[in-house]
Write a protein that holds these residues in place. Structure first.
Motif, PDB file in Angstrom:
ATOM      1  N   SER A  11       0.810  -1.048   0.031  1.00 34.30           N
ATOM      2  CA  SER A  11      -0.017  -0.035  -0.018  1.00 34.30           C
ATOM      3  C   SER A  11       0.845   1.487   0.053  1.00 34.30           C
ATOM      4  CB  SER A  11      -0.990  -0.035   1.343  1.00 34.30           C
ATOM      5  OG  SER A  11      -1.968   1.079   1.115  1.00 34.30           O
ATOM      6  N   ASN A  12       1.474   1.461  -1.243  1.00 31.69           N
ATOM      7  CA  ASN A  12       2.332   2.656  -1.297  1.00 31.69           C
ATOM      8  C   ASN A  12       1.567   3.942  -1.789  1.00 31.69           C
ATOM      9  OD1 ASN A  12       4.634   1.312  -0.883  1.00 31.69           O
ATOM     10  ND2 ASN A  12       4.433   0.577  -2.996  1.00 31.69           N
ATOM     11  N   ARG A  13       1.337   5.097  -0.622  1.00 31.31           N
ATOM     12  CA  ARG A  13       0.512   6.064  -0.721  1.00 31.31           C
ATOM     13  C   ARG A  13       1.577   7.338  -0.405  1.00 31.31           C
ATOM     14  NH1 ARG A  13      -4.515   6.136   2.195  1.00 31.31           N
ATOM     15  NH2 ARG A  13      -3.005   5.629   3.825  1.00 31.31           N
ATOM     16  N   ALA A  14       1.029   8.561  -1.044  1.00 35.27           N
ATOM     17  CA  ALA A  14       1.676   9.448  -0.516  1.00 35.27           C
ATOM     18  C   ALA A  14       0.679  10.783  -0.214  1.00 35.27           C
ATOM     19  CB  ALA A  14       2.841  10.214  -1.402  1.00 35.27           C
ATOM     20  N   LEU A  15       0.963  11.608   0.839  1.00 34.44           N
ATOM     21  CA  LEU A  15       0.012  12.837   1.131  1.00 34.44           C
ATOM     22  C   LEU A  15       0.872  13.902   0.559  1.00 34.44           C
ATOM     23  CD1 LEU A  15      -2.243  13.980   2.616  1.00 34.44           C
ATOM     24  CD2 LEU A  15      -0.849  14.596   4.638  1.00 34.44           C
ATOM     25  N   VAL A  16       0.251  14.835  -0.208  1.00 32.71           N
ATOM     26  CA  VAL A  16       0.888  15.740  -0.766  1.00 32.71           C
ATOM     27  C   VAL A  16       0.300  16.939  -0.333  1.00 32.71           C
ATOM     28  CG1 VAL A  16       2.129  14.490  -2.578  1.00 32.71           C
ATOM     29  CG2 VAL A  16       0.112  15.722  -3.166  1.00 32.71           C
ATOM     30  N   ARG A  17       0.903  18.069  -0.165  1.00 28.98           N
ATOM     31  CA  ARG A  17       0.239  19.430   0.252  1.00 28.98           C
ATOM     32  C   ARG A  17       0.675  20.466  -1.185  1.00 28.98           C
ATOM     33  NH1 ARG A  17       2.547  17.114   4.545  1.00 28.98           N
ATOM     34  NH2 ARG A  17       1.092  16.624   6.201  1.00 28.98           N
ATOM     35  N   VAL A  18      -0.364  21.027  -1.506  1.00 28.99           N
ATOM     36  CA  VAL A  18      -0.507  21.822  -2.906  1.00 28.99           C
ATOM     37  C   VAL A  18      -0.707  23.412  -2.686  1.00 28.99           C
ATOM     38  CG1 VAL A  18      -1.561  21.889  -4.987  1.00 28.99           C
ATOM     39  CG2 VAL A  18      -1.305  19.709  -3.761  1.00 28.99           C
ATOM     40  N   ILE A  19       0.111  24.110  -3.495  1.00 33.89           N
ATOM     41  CA  ILE A  19      -0.369  25.568  -3.762  1.00 33.89           C
ATOM     42  C   ILE A  19      -1.174  25.678  -5.048  1.00 33.89           C
ATOM     43  CG2 ILE A  19       0.542  27.774  -4.121  1.00 33.89           C
ATOM     44  CD1 ILE A  19       2.997  27.040  -2.596  1.00 33.89           C
ATOM     45  N   GLY A  20      -2.448  26.125  -4.883  1.00 32.41           N
ATOM     46  CA  GLY A  20      -3.090  26.267  -6.172  1.00 32.41           C
ATOM     47  C   GLY A  20      -4.707  25.838  -5.757  1.00 32.41           C
ATOM     48  N   ASP A  21      -5.444  26.117  -6.698  1.00 37.79           N
ATOM     49  CA  ASP A  21      -6.939  25.588  -6.589  1.00 37.79           C
ATOM     50  C   ASP A  21      -7.102  24.124  -7.029  1.00 37.79           C
ATOM     51  OD1 ASP A  21      -9.408  25.514  -6.684  1.00 37.79           O
ATOM     52  OD2 ASP A  21     -10.057  27.339  -8.084  1.00 37.79           O
ATOM     53  N   LEU A  22      -7.840  23.320  -6.134  1.00 44.16           N
ATOM     54  CA  LEU A  22      -7.735  21.938  -6.587  1.00 44.16           C
ATOM     55  C   LEU A  22      -9.088  21.654  -6.925  1.00 44.16           C
ATOM     56  CD1 LEU A  22      -6.189  20.399  -3.148  1.00 44.16           C
ATOM     57  CD2 LEU A  22      -5.192  20.848  -5.318  1.00 44.16           C
ATOM     58  N   LYS A  23      -9.835  22.684  -7.486  1.00 45.39           N
ATOM     59  CA  LYS A  23     -11.305  22.503  -8.169  1.00 45.39           C
ATOM     60  C   LYS A  23     -11.472  21.587  -9.026  1.00 45.39           C
ATOM     61  CE  LYS A  23     -13.208  26.138  -9.821  1.00 45.39           C
ATOM     62  NZ  LYS A  23     -13.662  27.530  -9.914  1.00 45.39           N
ATOM     63  N   ASN A  24     -10.650  21.719  -9.980  1.00 43.76           N
ATOM     64  CA  ASN A  24     -10.849  20.845 -11.095  1.00 43.76           C
ATOM     65  C   ASN A  24      -9.847  19.655 -11.186  1.00 43.76           C
ATOM     66  OD1 ASN A  24     -12.288  22.946 -12.517  1.00 43.76           O
ATOM     67  ND2 ASN A  24     -10.230  24.160 -13.140  1.00 43.76           N
ATOM     68  N   ILE A  25      -9.219  19.128 -10.091  1.00 39.16           N
ATOM     69  CA  ILE A  25      -8.664  17.907  -9.927  1.00 39.16           C
ATOM     70  C   ILE A  25      -9.760  17.039  -9.391  1.00 39.16           C
ATOM     71  CG2 ILE A  25      -7.064  16.624  -8.665  1.00 39.16           C
ATOM     72  CD1 ILE A  25      -5.912  18.964 -10.292  1.00 39.16           C
ATOM     73  N   ARG A  26      -9.721  15.835 -10.236  1.00 40.63           N
ATOM     74  CA  ARG A  26     -10.601  14.728  -9.968  1.00 40.63           C
ATOM     75  C   ARG A  26      -9.978  13.304  -9.190  1.00 40.63           C
ATOM     76  NH1 ARG A  26     -13.287  18.354 -10.474  1.00 40.63           N
ATOM     77  NH2 ARG A  26     -14.843  18.932 -12.035  1.00 40.63           N
ATOM     78  N   ILE A  27     -10.873  12.604  -8.521  1.00 41.22           N
ATOM     79  CA  ILE A  27     -10.209  11.348  -8.073  1.00 41.22           C
ATOM     80  C   ILE A  27     -10.165  10.450  -9.170  1.00 41.22           C
ATOM     81  CG2 ILE A  27     -11.098   9.410  -6.475  1.00 41.22           C
ATOM     82  CD1 ILE A  27     -10.376  12.085  -5.115  1.00 41.22           C
ATOM     83  N   GLY A  28      -8.889   9.853  -9.374  1.00 40.39           N
ATOM     84  CA  GLY A  28      -8.915   8.922 -10.348  1.00 40.39           C
ATOM     85  C   GLY A  28      -7.913   9.493 -11.411  1.00 40.39           C
ATOM     86  N   ASP A  29      -7.670  10.820 -11.341  1.00 45.54           N
ATOM     87  CA  ASP A  29      -6.635  11.591 -12.143  1.00 45.54           C
ATOM     88  C   ASP A  29      -5.078  10.950 -12.185  1.00 45.54           C
ATOM     89  OD1 ASP A  29      -8.610  13.088 -13.443  1.00 45.54           O
ATOM     90  OD2 ASP A  29      -8.049  14.794 -12.326  1.00 45.54           O
ATOM     91  N   ASN A  30      -4.822  10.815 -13.267  1.00 43.61           N
ATOM     92  CA  ASN A  30      -3.251  10.465 -13.321  1.00 43.61           C
ATOM     93  C   ASN A  30      -2.466  11.868 -13.040  1.00 43.61           C
ATOM     94  OD1 ASN A  30      -3.165   7.610 -14.182  1.00 43.61           O
ATOM     95  ND2 ASN A  30      -4.212   8.513 -15.740  1.00 43.61           N
ATOM     96  N   VAL A  31      -1.387  11.566 -12.176  1.00 46.00           N
ATOM     97  CA  VAL A  31      -0.694  12.745 -11.538  1.00 46.00           C
ATOM     98  C   VAL A  31       0.950  12.283 -11.788  1.00 46.00           C
ATOM     99  CG1 VAL A  31      -0.775  12.041  -9.049  1.00 46.00           C
ATOM    100  CG2 VAL A  31      -0.362  14.355  -9.740  1.00 46.00           C
ATOM    101  N   LYS A  32       1.660  13.378 -12.271  1.00 41.25           N
ATOM    102  CA  LYS A  32       3.038  13.321 -12.108  1.00 41.25           C
ATOM    103  C   LYS A  32       3.555  14.574 -11.372  1.00 41.25           C
ATOM    104  CE  LYS A  32       7.244  12.996 -14.837  1.00 41.25           C
ATOM    105  NZ  LYS A  32       7.720  13.119 -16.237  1.00 41.25           N
ATOM    106  N   ILE A  33       4.542  14.137 -10.190  1.00 38.00           N
ATOM    107  CA  ILE A  33       4.968  15.382  -9.314  1.00 38.00           C
ATOM    108  C   ILE A  33       6.581  15.362  -9.726  1.00 38.00           C
ATOM    109  CG2 ILE A  33       5.549  16.032  -7.197  1.00 38.00           C
ATOM    110  CD1 ILE A  33       2.747  14.492  -6.173  1.00 38.00           C
ATOM    111  N   GLY A  34       7.127  16.362  -9.836  1.00 40.24           N
ATOM    112  CA  GLY A  34       8.498  16.371  -9.909  1.00 40.24           C
ATOM    113  C   GLY A  34       9.110  16.735 -11.104  1.00 40.24           C
ATOM    114  N   PRO A  35      10.544  16.698 -11.210  1.00 44.03           N
ATOM    115  CA  PRO A  35      11.431  16.459 -10.088  1.00 44.03           C
ATOM    116  C   PRO A  35      11.333  17.506  -8.879  1.00 44.03           C
ATOM    117  CG  PRO A  35      12.537  16.222 -12.142  1.00 44.03           C
ATOM    118  CD  PRO A  35      11.204  16.863 -12.541  1.00 44.03           C
TER     119      PRO A  35
END
Length: 297
Positions: A116-140
């Motif tokens: 069960s590999n999960r990460a909690l990420v804290r974000v600057i910006g509006d999350l309104k258009n983000i959906r559960i199930g979206d593919n995400v890439k962070i970084g580097p």
């Protein structure tokens, strides 16, 4: 003495409480904390019950009552964060599209559970258009040089937090560009006929050639696209210098791999001429980097 790790919601509420209390020097109402964090007041009240039971807060009654942090709370928020990559700014890509969101902290969850590999990420910006199930890439990430790819499983707009199920996590090692570059670089002089460049492309099955001046210093880049343009314009007798690209991103052979990745991203290109001084000594491509990173899995 080991201090318990509070859930992220409790930590955010506790931080807000301490900040407001230090500013006003009076007991803080639950609605003030809810307004500061942009969350439901009921969530704050429910969390306060647990925080009071654990000794992090005291409640004051009366018209001027509210919540006051205890010494335990002050010590907790002054501790070095348990986040693995705290305050490590990183861009976010959603469904392969760039966004105006940036991550400011990453906390790995379920570290002791390999399934069960999960990460909690804290974000600057509006999350309104983000959906559960979206593919995400962070970084580097800027400091820890980490890339995370996965799927968003939870979203909290008020706390500006996302939970990501991690598919891939790569830490970019400190590697010099010269370690990955193609060293047998072929160059061509700026005064050479274009047909010579076309012959090299055909023989070596490549698509780009660094162009050098009379002192073997980098002068530009000629690609198959320029050859095609010259053919279309009927100028096959032209010189390489007439069609070469003069503004060519280069990178020093001693530079870090991460610098090469950033240059390619900023310039939206797939290759860099590697130089020592001003003389080309190799080429590094996006494919070289991807193959290397893939080998780290």
């Amino acid at each position: 003495m080991m201090v318990e790790k509070l859930p992220s919601t409790y930590t955010s509420i506790l931080n807000a409480l301490v900040e407001l209390y230090m500013m006003t020097k009076r007991p803080i109402k639950s609605r003030d904390i809810a307004e500061k964090l942009g969350i439901n007041e009921g969530t704050v009240r429910n969390s306060m019950v647990a925080l009071r039971a654990m000794g992090y807060i005291e409640s004051k009654t009366g018209p001027y009552g509210g919540y006051v942090p205890t010494q335990k709370a002050l010590e907790y928020i002054k501790m070095p964060t348990n986040a693995v990559f705290a305050l490590d700014i990183a861009p976010i890509t959603i469904n392969k599209l760039p966004t105006n969101l940036y991550v400011t902290g990453i906390e790995l969850l379920d570290v002791i559970n390999p399934f069960s590999n999960r990460a909690l990420v804290r974000v600057i910006g509006d999350l309104k258009n983000i959906r559960i199930g979206d593919n995400v890439k962070i970084g580097p990430t800027a400091n820890s040089r980490v890339i995370i790819e996965g799927i968003i499983t939870e979203k909290n707009e008020g706390l500006r937090e996302l939970v990501i199920s991690i598919n891939k996590l790569i830490a970019i090692p400190k590697v010099k560009v010269e370690t990955l570059m193609s060293k047998n670089v072929t160059t061509i002089g700026h005064g050479s006929p274009l047909r010579d460049a076309a012959r090299v492309f055909a023989e070596k099955k490549i698509r780009a050639l660094p162009v050098v001046d009379d002192d073997d210093r980098i002068a530009g880049l000629i690609t198959t696209s320029e050859i095609a343009r010259a053919y279309y314009e009927g100028n096959l007798n032209a010189k390489v210098g007439d069609y070469m690209r003069r503004d060519v991103p280069t990178i020093d052979k001693e530079a870090d791999l991460y610098d090469a990745m950033k240059l390619m991203t900023v310039n939206k290109i797939g290759r860099l001429i590697v130089v020592s001084g001003a003389k080309p000594v190799g080429i590094i491509t996006r494919t070289d980097i991807l193959q290397y990173l893939a080998s780290l899995d």
